[in-house]
Scaffold this active site. Structure first.
Site, mmCIF file in Angstrom:
data_model
loop_
_atom_site.group_PDB
_atom_site.id
_atom_site.type_symbol
_atom_site.label_atom_id
_atom_site.label_comp_id
_atom_site.label_asym_id
_atom_site.label_seq_id
_atom_site.Cartn_x
_atom_site.Cartn_y
_atom_site.Cartn_z
ATOM 1 N N HIS A 74 0.875 -1.283 0.008
ATOM 2 C CA HIS A 74 -0.261 0.001 0.120
ATOM 3 C C HIS A 74 0.826 1.128 0.035
ATOM 4 C CE1 HIS A 74 -2.905 2.968 1.702
ATOM 5 N NE2 HIS A 74 -3.904 2.115 1.663
ATOM 6 N N ASP A 106 2.876 -4.639 8.250
ATOM 7 C CA ASP A 106 1.808 -3.635 8.252
ATOM 8 C C ASP A 106 0.674 -4.818 8.280
ATOM 9 O OD1 ASP A 106 -0.616 -2.580 7.416
ATOM 10 O OD2 ASP A 106 0.193 -1.609 5.328
ATOM 11 N N GLN A 124 -4.694 -5.235 7.355
ATOM 12 C CA GLN A 124 -5.765 -6.162 6.678
ATOM 13 C C GLN A 124 -5.615 -7.463 7.320
ATOM 14 O OE1 GLN A 124 -7.988 -5.528 4.567
ATOM 15 N NE2 GLN A 124 -7.005 -3.264 3.996
ATOM 16 N N LYS A 183 -10.692 -0.902 10.818
ATOM 17 C CA LYS A 183 -10.845 -2.052 9.775
ATOM 18 C C LYS A 183 -11.165 -3.331 10.692
ATOM 19 C CE LYS A 183 -7.385 -0.170 6.405
ATOM 20 N NZ LYS A 183 -8.347 0.395 5.492
ATOM 21 N N CYS A 197 -4.893 2.347 -3.515
ATOM 22 C CA CYS A 197 -3.638 2.764 -3.088
ATOM 23 C C CYS A 197 -2.396 1.833 -3.210
ATOM 24 C CB CYS A 197 -3.785 3.245 -1.515
ATOM 25 S SG CYS A 197 -5.027 4.531 -1.163
#
Lengths: 405, 142
Positions: free
Chosen positions: A122, A199, A202, A225, A363
């Site tokens: 991203h 990261d 997600q 999220k 993104c």
């Protein structure tokens, strides 16, 4: 027995009509909806205990501080952090990454050293590293991927060297759904003495994360999220790293003592939490943590993986459709293009039917370039989505594809 | 027909549809019927800036009237281009430069588009009028 209807009842926003049709919300990878517990926690905070945290001696300040710190503790337990001081509140994943780039990067990255990211990242896990590499004269390297959207680990291994200072990769791809082999990535990086930032934006909504088992140096994610409020996120770091890093922003709370000559800094995590934090959303994040834990990550992942398999199979025979992201290990992201059809047109026509999907480059423009496309249509599923919703989505998508081609 | 007459005609056509979906489907049909765009003009020079999808507009002037070719990689946008060209293509330069495109709000086009796409629509209209204005200025100089 998993009862999706019982789950749905906890999400007030789901029960509405959009353009005269029942809302089907398939944009969960952008942000999930919030259960009633989270909404009530926000209301409860402001109606019973709103006060500034940490320095107050009055009762409300005590209550607010306790609730704020209780979330830190709940998050620490959720990700199996060795201590709650290793959990830093930020505005979200993006700020967490920028914090590490600006502090760890500024203090430890040397000219000619290398930072490794991957081709599927991203923008928020690309740009902060580009910025610090430019500032420091360091080199940014990129792990390539295959057509299925999987990292080429052998290429990664070749890229690693004693010059590698840091590896920054996503746990789960927002655009493809690919689940990356984090433990292996970390093991290889550590052999060369590099630190690893993951990261987890997600991944956190779907999987039980164990930062110690993964042996990651930094793990970052957002509350919004994973059924929590917007504007609050987490940076987990290993203690010796967080302690060695200089502060990010200067201000209140991050200090021990200030004179005009010199300032000594507070201990972790407060060293990184300058200014009044986003108290209410941090407090309400605990309700989101409790929601995923009570529902159970296994249950969530199992339900979502059924939805993904069903959706993939149901739309597979639409004329001209091509799924982007066909990794063996996938989270509940279904990204696709239809030949000769602009993704945005699909998004708009589905919206007319009450179906919310995301369209565009997600993104991840370098990733889209790799696949030779400008963008995709992305449907992403959460624990409250149903097979019946996928049936409606597939039926409408078929019509839309037919109309547009 | 004048710019005003064509706009009124379009407004009447759209009055037949009551759902967003029906309007979209009509716009898609219009997009598919748009005359083919000359491939030699499919260049950066003719791309309209500010649109999320790609839009090409090529002007031509004959006898103080301006004619447009248009295209887009989005079928919906192509339909919108087709509506704009139906109103403006073949009209007098000065009429195009000063046109009041009231049909856009009357058929609810702006409400049909997301904010990003609405900005793209504004860019397209600006570009069409700018071409007319530029040719008008050139003619005055002659």
């Amino acid at each position: 027995m998993f009862d999706v209807e019982a789950i749905r009842r906890q999400f007030p926003i789901l029960h509405q009509q959009i353009n005269g049709k029942p809302l089907i919300y398939f944009d969960n990878a952008a942000t999930s909806q919030k259960p009633r517990q989270v909404l009530e926690a926000l209301m409860h905070y402001y109606t019973t205990m709103n006060a500034n945290v940490h320095r107050g001696i009055h009762t409300l300040a005590e209550k607010a501080t306790e609730a704020f710190e209780a979330t830190r503790e709940a998050v620490a337990k959720m990700i199996n952090a060795p201590s709650k001081e290793q959990v830093v509140f930020t505005r979200g994943t993006t700020e967490s990454i920028n914090l590490v780039a600006a502090t760890y990067g500024r203090a430890f990255l040397r000219q000619g050293e290398e930072i490794i990211i991957s081709a599927m990242e991203h923008h928020s896990n690309i740009v902060p590293w580009q910025m610090i590499c430019q500032e420091k004269g360091a080199v940014l390297k990129v792990i390539p991927i295959n057509q299925a959207g999987e990292l080429l680990l052998e290429e990664y291994e070749k890229m690693l060297s004693p010059r590698t200072r840091l590896v920054a990769v996503m746990h789960v791809s927002n655009a493809l759904g690919t689940v990356n082999p984090i433990a292996e990535i970390v093991r290889l990086a550590h052999q060369q003495g590099a630190v690893v930032l993951v990261d987890g934006a997600q991944a956190a909504p779907h999987y039980a994360i164990d930062v110690q088992a993964l042996d990651v140096d930094f793990y970052v994610f957002s509350a919004h999220k994973m059924y929590g409020p917007t504007g609050i996120g987490i940076l987990y770091g290993k203690r010796h790293l967080l302690e060695a890093m200089p502060p990010y922003m200067g201000g209140g709370e991050m200090i021990k003592e200030v004179t005009f000559q010199q300032t000594t800094y507070n201990d972790i995590p407060y060293k990184f939490e300058a200014g009044t934090p986003n108290i209410s959303d941090a407090v309400a994040m605990k309700a989101a943590v409790e929601f995923v834990q009570q529902t159970g990550f296994q249950t969530i992942a199992a339900h979502e993986s059924q939805l993904l398999a069903y959706a993939t199979q149901t739309i597979a025979d639409i004329d001209g459709i091509r799924i982007i992201g066909t990794a063996k290990e996938k989270a509940s992201v279904l990204s696709f293009v239809i030949d000769g059809v602009h993704p945005m047109d699909v998004g708009m026509l589905l919206d007319a039917k009450g179906i919310a999907v995301r369209t565009g480059h997600h993104c991840a423009m370098p990733l889209m370039n790799y696949f030779g496309i400008a963008g995709t249509v992305r449907a992403s599923f959460a624990v409250y989505n149903t097979k019946e919703e996928i049936d409606v989505f597939a039926k409408e998508l078929r019509k839309v594809a037919h109309a547009l081609r | 027909m004048t710019i005003q007459q064509i706009q009124d005609e379009i407004i009447d056509e759209f009055a037949l549809f009551d759902s967003k979906e029906d309007k979209y489907n009509y716009i898609i049909e219009l997009g598919k019927k748009l005359p083919p765009y000359p491939e030699k003009y499919r260049t950066e020079d003719y791309i309209v800036k500010g649109c999320q999808s790609k839009v090409w507009i090529k002007p031509e002037v004959r006898d103080s009237k301006i004619y447009f070719y248009g295209d887009s990689d989005s079928t919906l946008v192509k339909g919108i281009v087709s509506l704009l060209l139906r109103v403006l293509s073949g009209q007098l330069l000065q009429e195009v430069a000063s046109a009041d495109l009231y049909f856009i709000d009357r058929i609810g086009l702006r409400q049909m588009l997301s904010m990003n796409r609405s900005n793209g629509l504004a860019s397209m209209i600006k570009q069409l009028k700018l071409y007319a204005l530029a040719y008008q200025a050139a003619e005055t100089l002659k």
